[in-house]
Design a protein around this motif. Structure first.
Motif, PDB file in Angstrom:
ATOM      1  N   GLN B 236      42.431  32.333  33.842  1.00 36.36           N
ATOM      2  CA  GLN B 236      42.239  33.784  33.637  1.00 36.36           C
ATOM      3  C   GLN B 236      42.350  34.188  32.188  1.00 36.36           C
ATOM      4  O   GLN B 236      41.712  35.151  31.740  1.00 36.36           O
ATOM      5  CB  GLN B 236      43.220  34.586  34.508  1.00 36.36           C
ATOM      6  CG  GLN B 236      42.633  34.904  35.875  1.00 36.36           C
ATOM      7  CD  GLN B 236      43.447  35.905  36.648  1.00 36.36           C
ATOM      8  OE1 GLN B 236      43.845  36.931  36.131  1.00 36.36           O
ATOM      9  NE2 GLN B 236      43.685  35.592  37.917  1.00 36.36           N
ATOM     10  N   LYS B 237      43.104  33.432  31.426  1.00 33.92           N
ATOM     11  CA  LYS B 237      43.241  33.733  30.005  1.00 33.92           C
ATOM     12  C   LYS B 237      41.887  33.535  29.321  1.00 33.92           C
ATOM     13  O   LYS B 237      41.440  34.368  28.542  1.00 33.92           O
ATOM     14  CB  LYS B 237      44.293  32.813  29.390  1.00 33.92           C
ATOM     15  CG  LYS B 237      44.874  33.334  28.109  1.00 33.92           C
ATOM     16  CD  LYS B 237      45.983  32.416  27.609  1.00 33.92           C
ATOM     17  CE  LYS B 237      46.310  32.718  26.165  1.00 33.92           C
ATOM     18  NZ  LYS B 237      47.171  31.673  25.603  1.00 33.92           N
ATOM     19  N   GLU B 248      43.959  40.327  35.122  1.00 32.17           N
ATOM     20  CA  GLU B 248      45.350  40.380  35.622  1.00 32.17           C
ATOM     21  C   GLU B 248      45.414  40.298  37.142  1.00 32.17           C
ATOM     22  O   GLU B 248      46.095  41.079  37.796  1.00 32.17           O
ATOM     23  CB  GLU B 248      46.060  41.674  35.139  1.00 32.17           C
ATOM     24  CG  GLU B 248      46.265  41.782  33.641  1.00 32.17           C
ATOM     25  CD  GLU B 248      47.254  40.770  33.061  1.00 32.17           C
ATOM     26  OE1 GLU B 248      47.962  40.093  33.863  1.00 32.17           O
ATOM     27  OE2 GLU B 248      47.304  40.629  31.826  1.00 32.17           O
ATOM     28  N   VAL B 276      49.418  34.095  35.914  1.00 33.75           N
ATOM     29  CA  VAL B 276      49.299  35.549  36.064  1.00 33.75           C
ATOM     30  C   VAL B 276      50.464  36.012  36.932  1.00 33.75           C
ATOM     31  O   VAL B 276      50.650  35.494  38.037  1.00 33.75           O
ATOM     32  CB  VAL B 276      47.954  35.924  36.716  1.00 33.75           C
ATOM     33  CG1 VAL B 276      47.852  37.438  36.878  1.00 33.75           C
ATOM     34  CG2 VAL B 276      46.800  35.394  35.879  1.00 33.75           C
TER      35      VAL B 276
END
Lengths: 672, 297, 150
Positions: B236-237, B248, B276
């Motif tokens: 996700q980063k 998020e 997350v």
């Protein structure tokens, strides 16, 4: 004591090379009951047959055994020969010493011994053969056609034009079938209604066709030449003899919001309706599930809710109390032409083996329609007046994706076969779309383009080359709604690229399936059907329009997916078969049928349960005063096909298959 | 009844929280898990990409061990392990020659009688017991159930749910009090084993999946596969570099979600191990506790 | 039947009766002939309209009359010329198998197979396999021994 003649054939060198024919003749000549035994170069030649004839007369033979080729080859020949020589043709049998002996063995001694054995079996068997006479059956020269689509219409017209009477039964309120729903037809793009309606009218006006629309076959009894069919005439709620088809009742009906079957759910109709303006017969039907009066009566309402149609009818034709009636028709032959339905992609299916398309949302996405719905959109008589507008919001779709082979050719969905017509009608749809929506893009996902047929390949090429249809070879893996568009995720197998298309409308070429209820109809007719429900033809190549039940024929898409030319050709073929059948007043059949010994029959009716043809009936044995003594089995010689399953199942050995009696078979085994 | 447990390599390490949460939920709902002794790698990816016989024989050995432990059913929580075990079972059942070849290699008395289950199937089949233990129903929590590619496919091998329109994970989430959302990408591929070799593709796929879940209103994505989890959570980063603002989106194992609803502590469930934060979800669970207090966490 | 009295396996020539249906297996055997497929000469075919016509007594009778093996063959399931005769046969022989055992006939001496009209090669296989199997089993002598005792 029997007087049997044995004739051993050399078949040139074919048998003689490995079998010592003279030794066979000699060995058989020594068998008890054999009075004459010879060998000859070519038994089937004229001199060979003359030998047989001469021997029958000279030695007063009462049995002829020809040891030669397969009975499938020459049994008919030799039986004819003995008949000409003056003895019953069923007193002649063949021992197969060519296909089953000389051709498959090299050792002369072994082959000769085997040939002697095989001939001996037949010699022993033939001692128990009895003369049999062909069965003669009278023929009712009148045909029943089930289904009033293009196939049924064609068959009915051809038979009637050939001079015989026809009863045409159609379950819908009007004949015409699916063809009446189509816009244009491939590969000539002539208007479907324009070529069909004149034929429908012809049926209606034909003096030898009795049309029974809104009716279904309830029961079938009898056999070839002698069927008795019970037809259920469903209650229309309208007296057909009074109604003149003025249509006033439809105008006043307050419930006009019912999805029209004829418009494939895209249009609306009232509760009293004729399916479409050109309907034949042009007599309305009250849809009892949706009519306020019947719904009220079902709830035991005190007063009838609405009688607007009755009030407006000048002819007093409305009859709310009309009931279903049953009519009996005598016919000599039956044509099954019940046609098809389209597979739907929903989760719930009518058959366990068939599954829907979860990857396309199980049919929950609006603007995903099937081929028949597109036909209605494109048809000038359709709900949009021939404009291509998508069902959800009535907008003109600028990108339409067409998916071929939906269900078809997919064992995972339970439909392994090719539906045959889709390649062609999708090409037609892209053309119609191109003509009607300027600047619109048609995209077709296909597996193969199967355009075999006169003018067919040229037609699909025209769609691609002149009408700008984009053909993508590949499948669509998934479809989902994203705001206003349908996301279509597919794969182009030729370029190896995934494709993401934002479509305004998707048309599915869903598979052709036989009509619901085909199985129960087939069971009533004792005809077999495949696992998809399609009626089986008697032979896929040589008897394509006959079924395994004598006197029952099949035409059109109830036998396999068929386009209009195919269906019409089949229909005409059934008509020609039936007219041939009707050309004689009596039928002759091989007498190799089962026969019950009513003296020993205990009436357990095992035979009734195992008979594949329903040929065994109950028969009441009565004394002179008419008192019932017992009920026994009786074989209907017109229906029996001679498989002998009843005999093997009979606990008291009271049923015998002529030509293969226990006595005959055991005699052969005893000779082992 | 005892259920055989095949953790596989992921649950032994990178997805340790899947293991602990499953054990906790199973204990709470009265399911007795018994680990297969001396289990070996299922052979995913490298095994079945190189040698077909090896790809069947490896899981067959594990199934044979389970049989020796007199286990009738085995749960393989990792979707890849499940796929390999179930495929091996199916292929041996269909192909007698293959089966005798494999038993020849194993040199064990093996009848191929063990049923293979995945985690969604196990939980769905034990819904009444689970419902009984739910003390902190996750009301107002909208979740997107993500099946990924292997859990329900191929139909011949899995067969416990509708391949193209499954519902077992949704049923389990509903039992935990959460509301599953309708979304489009729940059966799409996350990139699976390409996480390291073709990271770009995995990021693109993950972005599409998570954006669709978010558009459908999901506050968390629930998964049943360690590979899906790491691809969606860990990446996700990187995905955030391609979006206007970070997504998020908490990614939870389905056992963690059920555990939360059962009031099991976040330490045991391993919720602290995610990239997350699952904190907003944890908050929902603790606030909505039922009056009837639980005896133990 | 001189070979039958010999106990020497090598000189034993099995005699096998085949009860076949007219439409599939008989025609398949015809095809084997027109294709000139060489096969063991031990099988004697008795033609019947359908396997549905075959009474288990035929089989027992054949053994009683000196057969060492029996083949029963008809149309493949769903391909029966008479729609369902072969299904009745299949059920009947599923039950009869036990009876044969009870009657002292080793079920290995009986072959049930489906051979269609286009499977000449399969017919040759059935003939050769059955012959080899019965060859291995040796002569069927139980009934003759019983007769000798009586």
């Amino acid at each position: 004591m029997s007087r049997i003649g044995v004739f051993v054939c050399h078949c040139g060198e074919n048998i003689g090379r490995t079998v010592d024919c003279a030794a066979v003749a000699q060995a058989c000549g020594e068998l008890p009951g054999v009075v004459h035994s010879i060998d000859y170069k070519y038994m089937c030649s004229d001199p060979g047959q003359a030998l047989v004839k001469q021997a029958v007369a000279e030695h007063k033979l009462d049995g002829v055994v020809v040891a030669a080729c397969s009975p499938h080859m020459h049994e008919k020949t030799f039986r004819k020969t003995v008949a000409n020589a003056g003895i019953n043709r069923f007193l002649c049998e063949m021992a197969n010493v060519r296909e089953h002996c000389s051709w498959i063995h090299e050792d002369r001694e072994e082959a000769t011994q085997k040939a002697i054995d095989l001939t001996r079996f037949i010699v022993e068997k033939i001692k128990h053969n009895v003369p049999l006479e062909p069965i003669k059956i009278p023929v009712t020269r009148r045909a029943l056609v089930i289904g009033g689509g293009i196939a049924g219409i064609q068959a009915a017209l051809d038979i009637a034009d050939g001079g015989c009477e026809v009863v045409l039964v159609e379950k819908e309120p009007s004949i015409g079938g699916h063809m009446s729903q189509l816009s244009e037809t491939f590969p000539t793009l002539d208007c479907s209604q324009c070529i069909l309606t004149p034929r429908m009218v012809e049926v209606y006006q034909h003096p030898r066709i009795k049309l029974m629309a809104y009716a279904e076959v309830d029961k079938v009894e009898g056999y070839i030449g002698n069927f008795t069919v019970t037809v259920r005439q469903k209650a229309r709620g309208v007296n057909a003899s009074l109604c003149n088809g003025c249509g006033e009742c439809q105008k006043v009906c307050p419930n006009k919001k019912i999805a029209s079957e004829f418009d494939a759910g895209l249009g609306k109709r009232p509760a009293i309706y004729v399916p479409f303006p050109q309907a034949v017969p042009n007599i309305p039907v009250i849809d009892r599930a949706n009519c306020a009066l019947y719904k009220g009566r079902a709830r035991n309402a005190k007063k009838d809710a609405c009688k607007k149609c009755e009030e407006v009818c000048g002819r007093k034709a409305i009859d709310f109390d009309q009931q279903d009636t049953f009519l009996t028709e005598k016919v000599g032959a039956i044509v099954v032409a019940t046609g098809y339905q389209l597979y739907n992609i929903k989760k719930e299916q009518d058959k366990e083996a068939i599954s829907g398309y979860g990857e396309y949302g199980y049919g929950t996405i609006p603007d995903v329609i099937d081929g028949l719905q597109f036909e209605r959109l494109a048809s000038a008589s359709g709900p949009t007046g021939g404009k291509i507008l998508r069902p959800s919001d009535g907008k003109e779709p600028k990108t339409v994706v067409f998916l071929q082979c939906i269900g078809s050719r997919d064992p995972a969905k339970g439909i392994d076969y090719c539906s045959k017509i889709c390649c062609m009608y999708i090409a037609k749809h892209t053309m119609l779309y191109h003509h009607k929506v300027h600047g619109g893009q048609a995209i077709v996902f296909f597996m193969d383009i199967r355009a075999g047929g006169k003018g067919y390949d040229e037609f699909t090429r025209r769609a691609i080359e002149e009408n700008d249809a984009l053909y993508v070879r590949g499948r669509v893996s998934k479809m989902y709604r994203d705001g206003d568009v349908i996301k279509v995720l597919g794969f182009d197998t030729l370029s190896g690229e995934p494709m993401h298309i934002d479509a305004d409308m998707v048309v599915l070429a869903t598979a052709m399936r036989p009509q619901p209820g085909i199985e129960s109809l087939a069971q009533k007719l004792s005809v077999s059907y495949d696992r998809f429900g399609f009626i089986n033809e008697a032979h896929p190549k040589l008897r394509p329009v006959e079924t395994n039940t004598a006197g029952v024929y099949v035409a059109g898409a109830c036998q396999a997916p068929r386009d209009i030319p195919d269906a019409v050709a089949m229909a005409s073929a059934t008509a020609s078969k039936i007219l041939g059948l009707f050309s004689a007043s009596e039928l002759e059949r091989e007498p190799l049928v089962a026969q019950v010994d009513q003296g020993t029959c205990a009436g357990c009716f095992h035979c009734v349960r195992v008979c594949p043809y329903g040929a065994v009936e109950h028969f009441e044995v009565k004394d002179r005063k008419g008192n019932l003594i017992k009920t026994v089995a009786q074989v209907n010689k017109g229906v029996c096909q001679g498989c002998g399953t009843c005999q093997a199942n009979c606990p008291s050995k009271s049923v015998e298959l002529q030509g293969f009696t226990d006595q005959q078979i055991f005699a052969a085994i005893n000779a082992f | 009844m005892k259920i055989g447990y095949f953790p596989g390599c992921s649950l032994d390490f990178s997805a340790k929280e899947f293991d602990t949460s499953l054990q906790a939920v199973a204990t709470s709902a009265g399911m007795e898990l018994e680990e297969i002794k001396d289990w070996a790698c299922c052979g995913a990816t490298s095994g079945h990409a190189t040698n077909h016989l090896l790809s069947i024989a490896l899981p067959a050995r594990t199934l044979a061990l389970a049989e020796e432990q007199e286990l009738e059913r085995v749960v393989a929580p990792c979707a890849a392990c499940y796929s390999r075990l179930a495929t091996a079972r199916h292929e041996m059942a269909e192909d007698k020659k293959l089966f005798s070849k494999v038993t020849g290699i194993l040199k064990r008395d093996f009848t191929n009688s063990v049923q293979v289950m995945n985690i969604a199937e196990l939980l769905r089949d034990n819904l009444p017991a689970i419902k009984e233990k739910v003390t902190h129903p996750l009301k107002d929590l909208k979740v997107a159930c993500y099946y990924g590619c292997l859990l329900v496919r191929p139909p011949k091998v899995t067969g416990f749910d509708d391949t193209e329109d499954p519902s077992s994970m949704e049923e389990v989430c509903r039992a935990a009090g959460a509301t599953p959302v309708k979304w489009n990408k729940r059966l799409d591929c996350c990139g699976g084993g390409f996480s390291l070799s073709r990271t770009g593709s995995v990021i693109r796929l993950g972005k599409e999946i998570l954006e669709d879940a978010q558009a459908a209103g999901a506050q968390a994505v629930v998964v049943a596969c360690p590979m899906c989890h790491s691809n969606l959570d860990l990446r996700q980063k990187a995905i955030a570099e391609q979006t206007a603002k970070p997504l998020e989106m908490p990614i939870l194992f389905i056992t963690q979600l059920v555990g939360l609803a059962m009031g099991i502590s976040e330490q045991i469930l391993g919720l602290n191990r995610h990239f997350v934060s699952a904190q907003p979800i944890i908050a929902k669970a603790t606030v909505k506790a039922l009056p009837a207090a639980r005896e133990e966490a | 039947m001189a070979a039958k009295t010999s106990t020497d396996k090598a000189s034993f020539k099995p005699r096998i009766a085949a009860f076949v249906c007219n439409w599939c297996t008989y025609t398949g055997a015809d095809l084997a002939g027109t294709s000139r497929l060489q096969m063991a000469p031990n099988v004697r075919i008795i033609r019947l309209p359908c396997t549905g016509r075959i009474d288990p007594l035929f089989i027992i009778k054949a053994f009683e009359r000196g057969a060492d093996g029996v083949i029963v063959s008809g149309c493949h399931p769903a391909d029966c010329h008479y729609t369902s005769g072969n299904y009745h046969a299949r059920r009947r022989f599923a039950v009869a198998r036990d009876v044969f055992g009870f009657m002292g006939i080793d079920p290995k001496r009986i072959t049930f197979s489906w051979v269609s009209a286009s499977e000449g090669g399969k017919w040759a296989e059935v003939v050769n396999d059955t012959t080899a199997r019965v060859q291995e089993l040796g002569p069927f002598s139980a009934y003759r021994e019983m007769e000798a005792r009586v």
